[in-house]
Design a protein around this motif. Structure first.
Motif, PDB file in Angstrom:
ATOM      1  N   GLY A  97       0.796  -1.216   0.000  1.00 46.98           N
ATOM      2  CA  GLY A  97       0.000   0.000   0.000  1.00 46.98           C
ATOM      3  C   GLY A  97       0.828   1.265   0.000  1.00 46.98           C
ATOM      4  N   VAL A  98       1.772   1.355  -0.917  1.00 46.81           N
ATOM      5  CA  VAL A  98       2.625   2.537  -1.046  1.00 46.81           C
ATOM      6  C   VAL A  98       2.272   3.270  -2.335  1.00 46.81           C
ATOM      7  CG1 VAL A  98       4.993   3.389  -1.269  1.00 46.81           C
ATOM      8  CG2 VAL A  98       4.503   1.457   0.245  1.00 46.81           C
ATOM      9  N   ASP A  99       2.044   4.562  -2.227  1.00 40.78           N
ATOM     10  CA  ASP A  99       1.740   5.423  -3.368  1.00 40.78           C
ATOM     11  C   ASP A  99       3.056   6.004  -3.890  1.00 40.78           C
ATOM     12  OD1 ASP A  99       0.897   7.322  -5.178  1.00 40.78           O
ATOM     13  OD2 ASP A  99       0.095   8.684  -3.653  1.00 40.78           O
ATOM     14  N   ALA A 100       3.538   5.493  -5.020  1.00 44.23           N
ATOM     15  CA  ALA A 100       4.833   5.918  -5.548  1.00 44.23           C
ATOM     16  C   ALA A 100       4.872   7.405  -5.841  1.00 44.23           C
ATOM     17  CB  ALA A 100       5.183   5.126  -6.811  1.00 44.23           C
ATOM     18  N   ALA A 101       3.744   7.980  -6.203  1.00 48.45           N
ATOM     19  CA  ALA A 101       3.685   9.414  -6.519  1.00 48.45           C
ATOM     20  C   ALA A 101       3.597  10.277  -5.269  1.00 48.45           C
ATOM     21  CB  ALA A 101       2.490   9.700  -7.416  1.00 48.45           C
ATOM     22  N   ILE A 102       3.398   9.655  -4.119  1.00 47.80           N
ATOM     23  CA  ILE A 102       3.256  10.351  -2.824  1.00 47.80           C
ATOM     24  C   ILE A 102       2.202  11.457  -2.954  1.00 47.80           C
ATOM     25  CG2 ILE A 102       4.550  11.121  -0.779  1.00 47.80           C
ATOM     26  CD1 ILE A 102       7.125  10.485  -2.196  1.00 47.80           C
ATOM     27  N   ALA A 103       1.152  11.163  -3.695  1.00 49.62           N
ATOM     28  CA  ALA A 103       0.069  12.138  -3.851  1.00 49.62           C
ATOM     29  C   ALA A 103      -0.771  12.232  -2.591  1.00 49.62           C
ATOM     30  CB  ALA A 103      -0.811  11.748  -5.038  1.00 49.62           C
ATOM     31  N   SER A 104      -0.815  11.127  -1.838  1.00 52.08           N
ATOM     32  CA  SER A 104      -1.582  11.105  -0.596  1.00 52.08           C
ATOM     33  C   SER A 104      -0.664  11.465   0.576  1.00 52.08           C
ATOM     34  CB  SER A 104      -2.172   9.716  -0.374  1.00 52.08           C
ATOM     35  OG  SER A 104      -1.131   8.743  -0.334  1.00 52.08           O
ATOM     36  N   PRO A 105      -1.214  12.001   1.669  1.00 50.25           N
ATOM     37  CA  PRO A 105      -0.389  12.309   2.841  1.00 50.25           C
ATOM     38  C   PRO A 105       0.328  11.061   3.360  1.00 50.25           C
ATOM     39  CG  PRO A 105      -2.537  13.345   3.039  1.00 50.25           C
ATOM     40  CD  PRO A 105      -2.609  12.433   1.852  1.00 50.25           C
ATOM     41  N   GLY A 106       1.650  11.157   3.468  1.00 49.72           N
ATOM     42  CA  GLY A 106       2.429  10.019   3.935  1.00 49.72           C
ATOM     43  C   GLY A 106       2.774   9.018   2.866  1.00 49.72           C
ATOM     44  N   GLY A 107       2.213   9.160   1.655  1.00 53.73           N
ATOM     45  CA  GLY A 107       2.527   8.237   0.569  1.00 53.73           C
ATOM     46  C   GLY A 107       1.889   6.869   0.718  1.00 53.73           C
ATOM     47  N   LEU A 108       0.728   6.803   1.388  1.00 55.11           N
ATOM     48  CA  LEU A 108       0.059   5.527   1.593  1.00 55.11           C
ATOM     49  C   LEU A 108      -1.113   5.365   0.633  1.00 55.11           C
ATOM     50  CD1 LEU A 108       0.034   5.384   5.496  1.00 55.11           C
ATOM     51  CD2 LEU A 108       1.602   4.226   3.928  1.00 55.11           C
ATOM     52  N   ALA A 109      -1.405   4.113   0.295  1.00 52.94           N
ATOM     53  CA  ALA A 109      -2.511   3.774  -0.593  1.00 52.94           C
ATOM     54  C   ALA A 109      -3.090   2.443  -0.121  1.00 52.94           C
ATOM     55  CB  ALA A 109      -2.026   3.661  -2.037  1.00 52.94           C
ATOM     56  N   PRO A 110      -4.305   2.093  -0.530  1.00 51.87           N
ATOM     57  CA  PRO A 110      -4.857   0.789  -0.139  1.00 51.87           C
ATOM     58  C   PRO A 110      -4.013  -0.343  -0.724  1.00 51.87           C
ATOM     59  CG  PRO A 110      -6.588   2.244  -0.957  1.00 51.87           C
ATOM     60  CD  PRO A 110      -5.284   2.899  -1.292  1.00 51.87           C
ATOM     61  N   PRO A 111      -3.611  -1.320   0.098  1.00 52.14           N
ATOM     62  CA  PRO A 111      -2.836  -2.443  -0.444  1.00 52.14           C
ATOM     63  C   PRO A 111      -3.699  -3.340  -1.311  1.00 52.14           C
ATOM     64  CG  PRO A 111      -3.355  -2.809   1.868  1.00 52.14           C
ATOM     65  CD  PRO A 111      -3.809  -1.421   1.543  1.00 52.14           C
ATOM     66  N   SER A 112      -3.056  -3.975  -2.266  1.00 54.64           N
ATOM     67  CA  SER A 112      -3.797  -4.899  -3.133  1.00 54.64           C
ATOM     68  C   SER A 112      -4.016  -6.215  -2.391  1.00 54.64           C
ATOM     69  CB  SER A 112      -3.016  -5.153  -4.427  1.00 54.64           C
ATOM     70  OG  SER A 112      -1.760  -5.740  -4.129  1.00 54.64           O
ATOM     71  N   PRO A 113      -5.121  -6.891  -2.646  1.00 54.29           N
ATOM     72  CA  PRO A 113      -5.378  -8.165  -1.955  1.00 54.29           C
ATOM     73  C   PRO A 113      -4.395  -9.234  -2.399  1.00 54.29           C
ATOM     74  CG  PRO A 113      -7.025  -7.788  -3.656  1.00 54.29           C
ATOM     75  CD  PRO A 113      -6.214  -6.524  -3.564  1.00 54.29           C
ATOM     76  N   HIS A 114      -4.047 -10.116  -1.464  1.00 58.77           N
ATOM     77  CA  HIS A 114      -3.124 -11.211  -1.763  1.00 58.77           C
ATOM     78  C   HIS A 114      -3.928 -12.489  -1.978  1.00 58.77           C
ATOM     79  CE1 HIS A 114       0.548 -13.552  -1.775  1.00 58.77           C
ATOM     80  NE2 HIS A 114       0.054 -14.345  -0.841  1.00 58.77           N
ATOM     81  N   ARG A 115      -3.622 -13.217  -3.026  1.00 61.35           N
ATOM     82  CA  ARG A 115      -4.316 -14.467  -3.313  1.00 61.35           C
ATOM     83  C   ARG A 115      -3.327 -15.620  -3.106  1.00 61.35           C
ATOM     84  NH1 ARG A 115      -5.952 -10.598  -6.800  1.00 61.35           N
ATOM     85  NH2 ARG A 115      -8.215 -10.215  -6.954  1.00 61.35           N
ATOM     86  N   PRO A 116      -3.335 -16.188  -1.897  1.00 62.43           N
ATOM     87  CA  PRO A 116      -2.361 -17.251  -1.603  1.00 62.43           C
ATOM     88  C   PRO A 116      -2.597 -18.486  -2.453  1.00 62.43           C
ATOM     89  CG  PRO A 116      -4.003 -17.091   0.140  1.00 62.43           C
ATOM     90  CD  PRO A 116      -4.220 -15.916  -0.754  1.00 62.43           C
TER      91      PRO A 116
END
Length: 672
Positions: free
Chosen positions: A535-554
């Motif tokens: 859940g990292v926003d590479a563009a750091i457009a959001s405060p702190g550079g966080l984004a919703p993480p993608s779901p993991h399909r084990p």
């Protein structure tokens, strides 16, 4: 022509010209807590200076007592302390290097009752709640930074680095999440960044023009309420205007839920955050975090993302990193594998830092590296980490060494570790061992199981048994059922594993097997996959550079069990265990404590918890229930009158790790 033209080119920082672009980043070592601390610190830094690193940043010194990392931490606030620094700076200068003192106020991370912060909110990683600084105390703290900088100049340092990243005091002022003030140091963006700007201006006014002033900025906070890219860029511009000569780029806070420097983080994963700062200023910008090879460093600089690279742990692993790069001996660089076992984990558990790959790190005065006046013939049995380390060190001292390995390749359990997602750096360690064995002149006999007769009749003076461990087979009814697999079969790929799995044992190997079965191999090698997963926003457009993480399909449904009550994974590394547990939670791995194993049959694993009988309907049961030392040759050799030493897992299998094995092997080679 060198393959590293950018990395090896000189660069001007203020009034100082550095001969290359490689800098040793600041790190805490706790060397000051050992006997002969000044001698140890001087030897530690001078060794890196002789290795041609362009500049060294010290561990953090607090400008005031309440800013230390923990009780008894480093402080520089009076002239009486200069006597402790002069031998260090002199040793570095005599070795041809430059050393810069880092000024670090830990803020609410200070593990002392009197810790302070912009606001009274407690950090979740500290037992102590901070007291909010009054406005006049903020101004006094600014002056304390200037005082420490002036003392550093007097002590012979070439400059100072102001630590404004990683969630320490300055970072707590700049981020809205930790700055709830309503005076001139809180509220708006301009007021939140006033504290660091005033510090830079105060320091610049107190030191001579040719004294380097480096500022370590948080390029991505990885915290809700942190800065966004535009604010970070503007802040960097203001830092330059205030008088900084260079900006060093930090990543994340220590309490962030996103890993930043472990092996599970891809190399140079934070290049976009560095580039955002670089594009905002005209002074040099230095990248840091997960840069561990000359190739990675060269690519970062060549891309225009940074002007220099800061490497901390790689200079623990090999103090001659820069020298070997210049001499074209890159294949001889001992790699930092980002395991954190002997560096960060030691620091976080109040021990002195060293290095799994290089036990000499921080112990320079304990090792007398000279050739033996009376060379001997050694037989080393087992080419795992312990056996290879002993063989290399003994051969470098002039001994004749023959290394026997029953398997067709060297490496031992390292070959299994390489297959675990997030541990691909172990490939570099295997490469280094192979090169080092060859350069040291060790005779390596792979595919050869050493016998008592061959060892006793081979003309060897001494035998070193590094034969490792044998997996423990627990006494469970049905343990020989076809569903049951050992961890070596699984990690080596020799066994097919079904979609539903139970793992017996939740030590380090059990967690590695779980990660092997459900983990995403790309997550630790692809920056894009890593950012999506965490859940990292590479563009750091959001405060702190966080984004919703993608779901993991084990890929599998995994259950982990342990006999002991309590949470699983307590013995995992302090700085990395939480990462692995978070990944397994994301993969929906079930963790069961207090299990009593009853039976393994066609239906699966029968067990009970608190007397309640349960069944796991699984395709396979994988046993990771510990190890036993493999010492089958020892007694027979001793009976033949041979001098025999046990090292690594053959000596002690409990809680076996490569750090202890390598450290023991190198120390034995020195003692013999």
């Amino acid at each position: 022509m060198t393959p590293y033209p950018n990395l090896l080119s000189p660069i001007r920082i203020g009034a100082t010209t550095l001969p290359n672009r490689m800098v040793m980043g600041a790190m805490h070592t706790r060397l000051e807590t050992m006997d002969r601390p000044i001698e140890r610190l001087a030897a530690f830094y001078a060794t890196r200076a002789r290795g041609e690193i362009a500049m060294i940043l010290t561990g953090g010194y607090a400008p005031v007592p309440e800013g230390v990392m923990d009780e008894g931490g480093l402080v520089l606030n009076s002239r009486e302390q200069l006597a402790d620094h002069l031998p260090i700076t002199s040793a570095v200068r005599e070795a041809g290097g430059r050393i810069v003192l880092q000024i670090l106020h830990a803020g609410r991370y200070a593990r002392v009752p009197e810790c302070v912060a912009p606001s009274p909110a407690k950090a979740r990683i500290n037992a102590y709640a901070p007291r909010a600084l009054a406005t006049n105390e903020v101004w006094a703290t600014i002056e304390s930074y200037a005082n420490t900088a002036a003392l550093a100049a007097e002590a012979g340092y070439a400059g100072v680095e102001i630590m404004g990243s990683e969630g320490y005091l300055i970072n707590e002022f700049t981020a809205a999440i930790t700055n709830q003030r309503d005076d001139e140091f809180g509220g708006s963006f301009d007021r939140r960044i006033r504290f660091p700007l005033e510090i830079v201006k105060a320091v610049r006014a107190r030191v001579r023009p040719d004294f380097m002033l480096v500022y370590r900025i948080s390029s991505i906070d990885l915290m809700e309420g942190g800065m966004a890219a535009a604010e970070i860029a503007e802040f960097a511009r203001r830092i330059e205007q205030a008088g900084a000569d260079m900006i060093n780029v930090g990543v994340g806070w220590h309490e962030s839920a996103v890993p930043t420097i472990a092996a599970s983080v891809p190399r140079a994963a934070w290049a976009a955050a560095v580039r955002n700062v670089k594009q905002a200023v005209s002074i040099p910008v230095m990248a840091s975090n997960r840069i561990n090879t000359p190739e990675v460093a060269e690519a970062l600089i060549a891309s225009g993302a940074a002007d220099l690279v800061s490497m901390a742990r790689p200079l623990l692993a090999d103090p001659e990193f820069a020298l070997k790069t210049r001499q074209g001996r890159v294949d001889e660089i001992a790699p930092c594998i980002a395991c954190n076992q002997a560096c960060l984990d030691h620091i976080f558990t109040e021990r002195v830092a060293t290095c799994l790959v290089n036990p000499r790190a921080g112990r320079e005065i304990e090792f007398m590296d000279r050739r033996s006046p009376s060379p001997r013939r050694f037989a080393v049995v087992g080419a795992g980490p312990a056996g290879m380390s002993f063989a290399i060190d003994a051969a470098r001292r002039g001994h004749r060494v023959t290394l026997f390995e029953a398997a067709p390749e060297i490496g031992g359990l390292l070959n299994l570790a390489c297959r675990v997602p997030g541990k691909s750096e172990f490939d570099e360690l295997l490469r280094y061992f192979a090169v080092s064995l060859q350069r040291a002149g060790v005779e390596v006999r792979t595919g050869t199981r050493a016998s008592v007769d061959a060892l006793a009749g081979g003309g060897f003076d001494t035998v070193v048994l590094a034969t490792g461990v044998l997996p423990r087979r627990p006494d469970i009814p049905g343990i020989d059922h076809p569903k049951v697999l050992g961890y070596t079969e699984v990690l080596s790929g020799r066994a097919e594993v079904g979609e539903r799995v139970a793992i017996i044992g939740a030590g380090g190997i059990g967690f590695d097997v779980a990660e092997f079965l459900v983990g995403d191999p790309e997550e630790s090698t692809s920056p894009d996959a890593f950012r999506k997963a965490w859940g990292v926003d590479a563009a750091i457009a959001s405060p702190g550079g966080l984004a919703p993480p993608s779901p993991h399909r084990p890929r599998r449904r995994v259950h982990m069990l342990q006999r002991k009550p309590g949470s699983l994974g307590k013995a995992l590394g302090k700085s990395t265990g939480w990462i692995l547990k978070a990944k397994l939670r994301r993969a929906e791995v079930e963790m069961i404590a207090g299990a009593r194993y009853e039976l393994i049959d066609d239906r699966g694993l029968h067990y009970s918890v608190d007397g309640e009988r349960r069944l796991l309907d699984v395709d396979n049961v994988i046993v990771c229930a510990g190890q036993e030392p493999e010492r089958s040759l020892h007694d027979a050799l001793a009976q033949r009158g041979m001098l025999v030493h046990l090292i690594g897992g053959a000596d002690e299998a409990a809680e076996l790790d490569a750090y202890r094995a390598i450290d023991q092997a190198v120390r034995l080679a020195v003692s013999l």
